[in-house]
Design an enzyme around this catalytic site. Structure first.
Site, PDB file in Angstrom:
ATOM      1  N   ARG A   1      43.267  31.290  44.726  1.00  0.00           N
ATOM      2  CA  ARG A   1      41.751  31.140  45.369  1.00  0.00           C
ATOM      3  C   ARG A   1      41.166  29.720  45.245  1.00  0.00           C
ATOM      4  O   ARG A   1      39.813  29.529  45.328  1.00  0.00           O
ATOM      5  CB  ARG A   1      40.707  32.062  45.054  1.00  0.00           C
TER       6      ARG A   1
ATOM      7  N   LYS B   1      40.349  17.128  54.234  1.00  0.00           N
ATOM      8  CA  LYS B   1      40.763  18.156  55.469  1.00  0.00           C
ATOM      9  C   LYS B   1      42.289  18.376  54.960  1.00  0.00           C
ATOM     10  O   LYS B   1      43.046  17.419  55.061  1.00  0.00           O
ATOM     11  CB  LYS B   1      40.568  17.336  56.825  1.00  0.00           C
TER      12      LYS B   1
ATOM     13  N   GLU C   1      44.651   3.588  62.525  1.00  0.00           N
ATOM     14  CA  GLU C   1      43.691   4.244  61.911  1.00  0.00           C
ATOM     15  C   GLU C   1      42.758   3.341  61.424  1.00  0.00           C
ATOM     16  O   GLU C   1      41.603   3.615  61.109  1.00  0.00           O
ATOM     17  CB  GLU C   1      44.072   5.304  60.848  1.00  0.00           C
TER      18      GLU C   1
ATOM     19  N   LYS D   1      35.217   5.716  55.484  1.00  0.00           N
ATOM     20  CA  LYS D   1      35.468   7.200  55.546  1.00  0.00           C
ATOM     21  C   LYS D   1      34.313   7.904  54.444  1.00  0.00           C
ATOM     22  O   LYS D   1      34.057   8.911  54.761  1.00  0.00           O
ATOM     23  CB  LYS D   1      36.913   7.406  55.156  1.00  0.00           C
TER      24      LYS D   1
ATOM     25  N   GLU E   1      31.905  18.494  58.882  1.00  0.00           N
ATOM     26  CA  GLU E   1      31.881  18.334  60.395  1.00  0.00           C
ATOM     27  C   GLU E   1      30.688  19.361  61.332  1.00  0.00           C
ATOM     28  O   GLU E   1      31.221  19.680  62.112  1.00  0.00           O
ATOM     29  CB  GLU E   1      33.300  18.333  61.083  1.00  0.00           C
TER      30      GLU E   1
ATOM     31  N   ARG F   1      31.080  13.461  61.282  1.00  0.00           N
ATOM     32  CA  ARG F   1      32.277  13.171  60.958  1.00  0.00           C
ATOM     33  C   ARG F   1      33.210  13.395  62.192  1.00  0.00           C
ATOM     34  O   ARG F   1      34.271  12.613  62.185  1.00  0.00           O
ATOM     35  CB  ARG F   1      32.593  14.234  59.908  1.00  0.00           C
TER      36      ARG F   1
ATOM     37  N   ASN G   1      37.447  11.548  64.753  1.00  0.00           N
ATOM     38  CA  ASN G   1      38.472  12.067  65.556  1.00  0.00           C
ATOM     39  C   ASN G   1      38.578  10.960  66.821  1.00  0.00           C
ATOM     40  O   ASN G   1      39.244  11.505  67.646  1.00  0.00           O
ATOM     41  CB  ASN G   1      37.969  13.350  66.066  1.00  0.00           C
TER      42      ASN G   1
ATOM     43  N   HIS H   1      41.814  11.071  68.850  1.00  0.00           N
ATOM     44  CA  HIS H   1      42.699  12.326  68.604  1.00  0.00           C
ATOM     45  C   HIS H   1      42.869  13.315  69.287  1.00  0.00           C
ATOM     46  O   HIS H   1      43.733  13.992  69.396  1.00  0.00           O
ATOM     47  CB  HIS H   1      42.082  12.951  67.025  1.00  0.00           C
TER      48      HIS H   1
ATOM     49  N   HIS I   1      46.431  14.030  70.049  1.00  0.00           N
ATOM     50  CA  HIS I   1      47.125  15.123  69.647  1.00  0.00           C
ATOM     51  C   HIS I   1      47.932  15.932  70.829  1.00  0.00           C
ATOM     52  O   HIS I   1      48.969  16.343  70.644  1.00  0.00           O
ATOM     53  CB  HIS I   1      46.062  16.056  68.949  1.00  0.00           C
TER      54      HIS I   1
ATOM     55  N   HIS J   1      52.074  10.131  64.474  1.00  0.00           N
ATOM     56  CA  HIS J   1      50.755  10.334  64.700  1.00  0.00           C
ATOM     57  C   HIS J   1      49.932   9.066  64.772  1.00  0.00           C
ATOM     58  O   HIS J   1      49.140   8.986  65.656  1.00  0.00           O
ATOM     59  CB  HIS J   1      50.264  11.053  63.341  1.00  0.00           C
TER      60      HIS J   1
END
Length: 366
Positions: A120, A142, A184, A226, A236, A241, A245, A248, A252, A266
């Site tokens: 956990r 993330k 990036e 960042k 987000e 935030r 993206n 992306h 993606h 990527h």
């Protein structure tokens, strides 16, 4: 050494940036080891750096165990997540322990997610070894794996305790990987910092050629940007935030069409995606064609793809939009897009019609 702090209250953590930092990593890691064996997770390509880190820790009296995984995007899978959790449990990792993620974005994402769910939640440290991971994925918490349905669809927000960035590790990185990370870097200028985009236009070639000053400046600037955005919107939820993206959603979809393979890695998808986002904005009358052309020209000038043809994607607009429908940002059948009124003027648009996106993509050169 430069230090940037991600301000998250009692979960705040430092990002240390310095050439040669791996050689002194024990100064930062030994207090976290608590006299126990520290697990280091890496991949076959980064194994020499893991050997160095283990030697550095051993010299400081810290025991360590390396877990070496296959390189590549396919390692972000259920299979490797289960295997990694089993290995960490076999090592007796406790909730108070810190696992070290030594590698690029794949290792960082996988290790972070494993630590989010192991008992956990246990701690982890990011030591990113690619430019992409140093300026983006190692910061912000993330974590995720990929599934057949798409990229990063199973994951959790789980912040690291510490990030150690050693820019000299990039000296051994293939140029293609450095270029991918540079996409990036450019993204931060396109979001809300036109002066930094101008810096990239003037200094991007030098950075890619290995100029230490340009590289260090870009990393520190990107990390600070960042950290500021993550502190303002960790999960987000308020839209801040989401700006990270940019490129992306398109990118993606291109990666998915390429099978998340070496055909299109990527950062290359992000470069093509940013170019497409600006081109779509111009086509919708939101931004200018001049800005879209400037963005595409810069990516093209440094050897990054600036659209479908350069990315080697021949799929129809409908096929690419189908990939987008699996995006984790979908809400009530609507997919938010990051569009641009200009360079440094990105915003979140929740009214985009996917039929318009498909038609736009069909009109792009193949």
């Amino acid at each position: 050494m430069r230090t940037v702090t991600v301000e998250l209250g009692d979960r705040r953590y430092p990002i240390h940036i310095a050439a040669g930092l791996l050689a002194s990593a024990a100064d930062h890691l030994a207090p976290l080891a608590r006299g126990r064996t520290m697990a280091i997770v890496t991949d076959e390509n980064v194994r020499p750096h893991a050997d160095t880190l283990q030697a550095v820790l051993a010299a400081a009296g810290v025991r360590s165990e390396a877990i070496v995984l296959p390189p590549g995007e396919k390692t972000k899978s259920w299979e490797h997540l289960a295997g990694l959790c089993d290995r960490l449990l076999d090592l007796g990792v406790e909730r108070g322990d810190h696992v070290v993620a030594l590698g690029g974005g794949v290792i960082g994402d996988l290790v972070g997610f494993a630590c989010a769910i192991l008992k956990r939640g246990c701690h982890f440290v990011q030591i990113p070894t690619t430019l992409l991971a140093q300026v983006d994925s190692s910061v912000g918490g993330k974590t995720a794996i990929n599934t057949r349905a798409g990229k990063n669809l199973i994951g959790a927000f789980h912040q690291p305790s510490l990030v150690l960035i050693d820019p000299s590790l990039l000296d051994t990185l293939p140029l293609r990987e450095v270029r991918a990370g540079y996409a990036e870097v450019v993204k931060y200028g396109l979001i809300d910092d036109p002066a930094f985009f101008e810096w990239c236009e003037a200094n991007g070639a030098a950075l890619l050629a290995g100029d230490p000053a340009a590289r260090d400046h870009a990393i520190a600037h990107a990390v600070a940007a960042k950290a500021r955005i993550v502190a303002a919107d960790e999960h987000e939820t308020n839209g801040t935030r989401a700006l990270l993206n940019l490129g992306h959603t398109f990118g993606h979809a291109l990666e998915a069409e390429a099978g998340f393979s070496q055909k299109l890695i990527h950062g290359e998808g992000v470069a093509a995606g940013c170019s497409l986002a600006f081109a779509f904005s111009a086509a919708q009358g939101i931004g200018s064609g001049q800005d879209a052309g400037r963005v595409a020209a810069h990516f093209r000038s440094v050897g990054l793809p600036d659209g479908l043809a350069a990315a080697g994607i021949a799929a129809s607009g409908a096929t690419l939009v189908d990939h987008m429908r699996h995006d984790k940002k979908m809400a009530a059948g609507t997919l938010p897009f990051l569009l641009a009124r200009g360079i440094g003027r990105t915003y979140l648009d929740k009214s985009v019609d996917l039929a318009d996106v498909a038609a736009f993509l069909d009109a792009q050169p193949r």
